[in-house]
Scaffold this active site. Structure first.
Site, PDB file in Angstrom:
ATOM      1  N   ILE A 133      11.107  -4.680  -5.006  1.00 48.57           N
ATOM      2  CA  ILE A 133      11.433  -3.968  -3.757  1.00 48.57           C
ATOM      3  C   ILE A 133      12.597  -3.004  -3.985  1.00 48.57           C
ATOM      4  CG2 ILE A 133      12.310  -4.335  -1.389  1.00 48.57           C
ATOM      5  CD1 ILE A 133      10.798  -7.054  -1.491  1.00 48.57           C
ATOM      6  N   LEU A 154       9.620   2.234  -7.243  1.00 54.52           N
ATOM      7  CA  LEU A 154       8.227   2.123  -7.704  1.00 54.52           C
ATOM      8  C   LEU A 154       7.212   2.175  -6.552  1.00 54.52           C
ATOM      9  CD1 LEU A 154       8.531  -0.611 -10.508  1.00 54.52           C
ATOM     10  CD2 LEU A 154       8.892   1.848 -10.663  1.00 54.52           C
ATOM     11  N   SER A 171       7.152   0.452  -3.568  1.00 51.40           N
ATOM     12  CA  SER A 171       6.747  -0.803  -2.911  1.00 51.40           C
ATOM     13  C   SER A 171       6.529  -0.593  -1.407  1.00 51.40           C
ATOM     14  CB  SER A 171       7.781  -1.911  -3.154  1.00 51.40           C
ATOM     15  OG  SER A 171       9.008  -1.571  -2.550  1.00 51.40           O
ATOM     16  N   ASP A 216       4.343   9.127  -2.142  1.00 49.05           N
ATOM     17  CA  ASP A 216       4.129   7.692  -2.352  1.00 49.05           C
ATOM     18  C   ASP A 216       2.894   7.174  -1.611  1.00 49.05           C
ATOM     19  OD1 ASP A 216       6.542   8.126  -3.615  1.00 49.05           O
ATOM     20  OD2 ASP A 216       7.505   6.316  -2.852  1.00 49.05           O
TER      21      ASP A 216
HETATM   22  C1  MEV Z   1      10.730   8.788  -3.866  1.00 48.54           C
HETATM   23  O1  MEV Z   1       9.821   7.915  -4.521  1.00 48.54           O
HETATM   24  C2  MEV Z   1      10.630  10.165  -4.413  1.00 48.54           C
HETATM   25  C3  MEV Z   1      11.468  11.243  -3.717  1.00 48.54           C
HETATM   26  O2  MEV Z   1      11.068  12.488  -4.318  1.00 48.54           O
HETATM   27  C4  MEV Z   1      11.230  11.301  -2.222  1.00 48.54           C
HETATM   28  C5  MEV Z   1       9.836  11.751  -1.838  1.00 48.54           C
HETATM   29  O3  MEV Z   1       9.153  12.411  -2.615  1.00 48.54           O
HETATM   30  O4  MEV Z   1       9.431  11.433  -0.698  1.00 48.54           O
HETATM   31  C6  MEV Z   1      12.941  11.046  -3.972  1.00 48.54           C
END
Ligand code: MEV
Length: 292
Positions: free
Chosen positions: A87, A91, A93, A137
Site C-alpha cells: 500500500i 505501485l 494499489s 493508474d
Molecule cells: C502516480 O502513480 C504517478 C503520478 O504521475 C501521478 C499521476 O500520473 O496521476 C505521480
C-alpha cells in the site's frame, strides 16, 4: 463475486504525465482481489481495518461504491479485500483496489458495465480522492499490458524482470502531485523544460523497447529520469541511499510512481541480487478480471 486487478509500474515519465507529457507504463504480476457479496448494510474488510462506508479509512473503496450507486442504487454490500500490492508504495494499489471493486460490483449486481465504463468510473474515484492525477493508474489496472501514455498506444508487452525495492516509506500521490504543481507555479520556465526532457526520455525508451533490450541505453535513460525526478523534489534520502547501494553493484535505478517514498525500480540483469525489502515482478498482460 470476486474480481482482481493488477498493480502498475511507471518505467519512465511519472509527474510529467500529469502535464500530458509521455510516460511508459506497464501492469505487473501483483494483484488486488475484491470479493463482493450482497448485504443489508455496508461493510468493508481490508488490511486497513473493518469499517462501514468510510471515506477516511477506505476512501478508494467507499468512493467506488458511491459512484457505482449512482449507476445502480444499492442498499448494502460486503466488500472483502486481499492484496499482493504494497500500500502507498507507488505501485498503483489504490487504482487496483478501485478497479477490482468496481468489476466485482458490476458482476454481482449485473449492471453490464464495459471495461471502458469501469476505467471511467475509477478515473472519477481518483479525482474524488486525490483531486488531481493523470488517470494512468486506473487505465493500466483496467486493461493490463504495457502502454505509451497519454495517447494510450499499446506496446508489445515483453517478458523481463523488474527489481522493486520498497523504501517502506509512504508515497502519498496527492501530496507529491501538489508539491510539484507548487514548484511549477513558482518556476514554470524551469520546470516545463524538465517535463519536456522527461517526455524525450519516455519516447527514447519506447524506441529502445521496440528494438529489443539494449540494457545499457535503458540504464542511461533510467539515470537521466531519476536526476530529473530529483530536480523536481520527489526523491527522498531513503530513495537516494537505495539507488546509491544499487549503483555500487552496477545497477542503475530510479524511483517509480509519485515518490517521496514508495519503491525504487531497476531492470536488466537483476534476478539474482540479494537486497533487503526487494522482490522481482514481470509485465502483466491481463487487466481486471473475474476470478472463478
Ligand atoms: C502516480 O502513480 C504517478 C503520478 O504521475 C501521478 C499521476 O500520473 O496521476 C505521480
Amino acid at each position: 463475486m470476486k474480481a482482481s486487478a493488477p498493480a502498475k509500474i511507471i518505467l519512465f515519465g511519472e509527474h510529467a504525465v500529469v502535464y500530458r507529457k509521455h510516460a511508459l507504463v506497464t501492469a505487473v504480476n501483483l494483484r488486488c482481489f475484491a470479493d463482493v457479496k450482497r448485504s443489508s448494510d455496508f461493510k468493508i474488510i481490508s488490511p486497513l481495518g473493518i469499517t462501514k462506508l468510510d471515506f477516511e479509512t477506505h476512501p478508494w473503496i467507499s468512493y467506488a461504491i458511491k459512484n457505482f450507486s449512482n449507476i445502480k442504487p444499492i442498499n448494502g454490500v460486503e466488500v472483502r479485500i486481499e492484496s499482493q500490492i504494497p500500500i502507498a508504495s507507488g505501485l498503483g494499489s489504490s487504482a487496483a483496489v478501485t478497479v477490482s471493486v468496481l468489476k466485482a460490483l458490476d458482476a454481482e449486481f449485473e449492471t453490464g458495465l464495459s471495461n471502458d465504463d469501469i476505467c471511467e468510473i475509477a478515473r472519477k474515484v481518483e479525482i474524488d480522492v486525490q483531486g488531481a492525477g493523470s488517470g494512468t493508474d486506473p487505465f493500466i489496472s483496467t486493461f493490463g499490458g504495457m502502454w505509451l501514455i497519454p495517447e494510450r498506444k499499446k506496446l508489445n508487452c515483453k517478458d523481463f524482470n523488474i527489481l522493486v525495492v520498497d523504501t517502506k516509506e509512504k508515497s502519498i500521490t496527492s501530496e507529491m502531485v501538489k508539491k510539484v504543481a507548487e514548484l511549477r507555479n513558482k518556476y514554470p520556465e524551469i520546470i516545463d523544460p524538465i517535463f519536456d526532457a522527461i517526455d524525450g526520455i519516455s519516447l527514447r525508451a519506447m524506441e529502445v523497447f521496440d528494438t529489443g533490450f539494449d540494457w545499457k541505453k535503458l540504464a542511461d535513460l533510467i539515470f537521466l529520469n531519476q536526476c530529473l525526478l530529483r530536480a523536481i523534489g520527489v526523491s527522498s534520502s531513503k530513495i537516494e541511499k537505495i539507488i546509491e547501494m544499487l549503483s555500487e553493484k552496477g545497477i542503475t535505478a530510479k524511483l517509480t510512481g509519485a515518490g517521496g517514498g514508495g519503491c525504487v525500480i531497476a531492470i536488466g540483469d537483476v534476478e539474482d541480487l540479494k537486497i533487503d525489502n526487494s522482490f522481482i515482478v514481470k509485465p502483466e498482460k491481463e487487466g481486471v478480471r473475474i476470478e472463478e
